[in-house]
Enzyme design. Sequence first.
Site, PDB file in Angstrom:
ATOM      1  N   ASN A 157       0.835  -1.235   0.081  1.00 18.85           N
ATOM      2  CA  ASN A 157      -0.078   0.197  -0.192  1.00 18.85           C
ATOM      3  C   ASN A 157       0.776   1.057   0.128  1.00 18.85           C
ATOM      4  OD1 ASN A 157       0.752  -0.548   2.704  1.00 18.85           O
ATOM      5  ND2 ASN A 157      -1.118   0.184   3.519  1.00 18.85           N
ATOM      6  N   LYS A 182      12.397  -7.476   1.831  1.00 20.80           N
ATOM      7  CA  LYS A 182      11.508  -8.329   0.820  1.00 20.80           C
ATOM      8  C   LYS A 182      10.251  -7.240   0.708  1.00 20.80           C
ATOM      9  CE  LYS A 182       8.761 -11.552  -0.707  1.00 20.80           C
ATOM     10  NZ  LYS A 182       7.672 -10.621  -1.059  1.00 20.80           N
ATOM     11  N   GLU A 224       4.078  -3.387  12.684  1.00 23.46           N
ATOM     12  CA  GLU A 224       2.982  -2.174  12.145  1.00 23.46           C
ATOM     13  C   GLU A 224       1.620  -2.903  11.672  1.00 23.46           C
ATOM     14  OE1 GLU A 224       1.212   0.143  10.893  1.00 23.46           O
ATOM     15  OE2 GLU A 224       2.540   0.752   9.504  1.00 23.46           O
ATOM     16  N   CYS A 274      -3.461   1.587   6.823  1.00 20.00           N
ATOM     17  CA  CYS A 274      -3.717   0.831   8.061  1.00 20.00           C
ATOM     18  C   CYS A 274      -4.182   2.004   9.078  1.00 20.00           C
ATOM     19  CB  CYS A 274      -2.673   0.177   8.532  1.00 20.00           C
ATOM     20  SG  CYS A 274      -1.060   1.223   8.641  1.00 20.00           S
ATOM     21  N   GLU A 288     -11.312  -4.422   9.775  1.00 20.27           N
ATOM     22  CA  GLU A 288     -10.857  -3.344   8.924  1.00 20.27           C
ATOM     23  C   GLU A 288     -11.273  -3.668   7.465  1.00 20.27           C
ATOM     24  OE1 GLU A 288      -6.537  -3.680   8.882  1.00 20.27           O
ATOM     25  OE2 GLU A 288      -6.392  -1.478   8.759  1.00 20.27           O
TER      26      GLU A 288
HETATM   27  C1  SIN Z   1       0.397   2.136   6.496  1.00 22.36           C
HETATM   28  O1  SIN Z   1      -0.674   2.078   5.887  1.00 22.36           O
HETATM   29  O2  SIN Z   1       0.735   1.115   6.569  1.00 22.36           O
HETATM   30  C2  SIN Z   1       1.035   3.441   6.466  1.00 22.36           C
HETATM   31  C3  SIN Z   1       0.262   4.765   6.602  1.00 22.36           C
HETATM   32  C4  SIN Z   1       1.196   5.989   6.657  1.00 22.36           C
HETATM   33  O3  SIN Z   1       2.309   6.040   7.091  1.00 22.36           O
HETATM   34  O4  SIN Z   1       0.427   7.067   6.995  1.00 22.36           O
END
Ligand code: SIN
Length: 490
Positions: free
Chosen positions: A164, A187, A262, A296, A393
Amino acid sequence: MTVRRASRIPGLQRDDLVRGEAFIDGAWVGAESRISVENPADGLVVGDVPDLGAGEATQAVTAAQDAMPGWQTLTGKARGQVLRRWSELMLAHAEDLARIMTAEQGKPLAEARGEVAYAAAFLEWFAEEARRVNGDILTPHASDKRLTVLRRPVGVVAAITPWNFPLAMITRKAGPALAVGCTMVVKPSELTPLSALALARLGQEAGVPPGVFNVITGQAAPIGDVLTGDPRIRKFTFTGSTAVGKMLAARCMATVKRVSLELGGNAPFIVFDDADIEAAVDGAIASKFRNTGQTCVCANRFFVQAGIHDRFAAALAARVGGLRLGPGLIGAFDQGPLIDARAVAKVRAHIADAVGAGARILTGGQSATVGPLFFQPTVLVDVRPDALVNREETFGPLAAITRFETEAEAIRMANDTSTGLAAYVFTQDMSRGVRLSETLECGMVGLNAGLISTEVAPFGGVKESGMGREGSRYGLEDYLDLKLVCANVA
Ligand code: SIN
């Protein structure tokens, strides 16, 4: 063996930034077996990369291990100079990097340009921090002792990064890792390897020494097994789903690696009666519809107080209905395609579940005619708190609104999730804003703000959203070990 392919991405100044090889120990490594990279906007192949496996992953780890002594003994200033040059080269080639990103990921070109700047900023920030990795001298516990605390690079770092944010999720890890003296094997997602390889190319030009930054392309399973299992890797960092993160972290424990995760979020977006409605709608568009809902930190659950509910919902639906959908390389659009058919199916399932339980569609709700992976940005109201969209989500362009009456009710619903990455609160009552900032179970709060990500602030979550922080001075800590030197001076 080196396999060079002509670029299939239009409008590039430098075709050689589209690499058909992985990058190991400062060399470009090809393979007969290839993985095609498709543009999700139209399904056309925009490039292909080697389908490498455990053997090449192990070679990359060896290269990183061998490069570690030379890199960590450079001064922080020298490492910082390399990182700064790398950041500058990213900015000098920002348009090409953005086009490559849009071609393989689908995000609108304006957003891809934004991500290039965001990604370069991590290298710049950590280039500056490289000189400030200081230790401590402690007051000793005995008169014949002297206590010094050193902060040492943790060792070889392995990173598995998502599709993403194909550049920023790499530089947010590589910046601190390389700044403190670690070396690295990355990776990238098999869906978006071209951005990672273009980044490696610019790193090579910036003077990153061979072995310090390696990019290995291929299928997740065999490479992931090496990156989580090889005892020479001392730190593993992952951005992706909670389910995969838990599995990878468990494997890392066999060799007791430092782990940063994360992972997924399920961010509440709470609008109180006293909110500035225009600011709340701007925040909702920025938070929910950035990257077509595929971040995210995207708002996932909208909780809107009864007194402002209808006005907010109508204003949001009007804005969302005006978002332009299309292929990012062809025109100026606000929304791109979703990454794959599974992502589209998930949005559709969340809508069907909510509507089946009485929710109403204010705008959107269907696939768009632009292409199979485009979905109309959607606003739902009257969504039940226990709807699927409130429990998982969505990772897509769906804003699902649930009405609430009291602050306590909003907090209870917001915290009713196993994840806790970001939360958003819109209110003009600053006492309430402070109260919620403290009470919401999450790692980041946007208080009257829909965009919270920056290289200068810590990014990360609580509960099952992960562990560790990225970006900012806190982001350095995850790449450092403390070492005590207790000297006997008697
Ligand atoms: C992510 O969606 O993992 C990162 C989003 C962001 O850095 O704002």
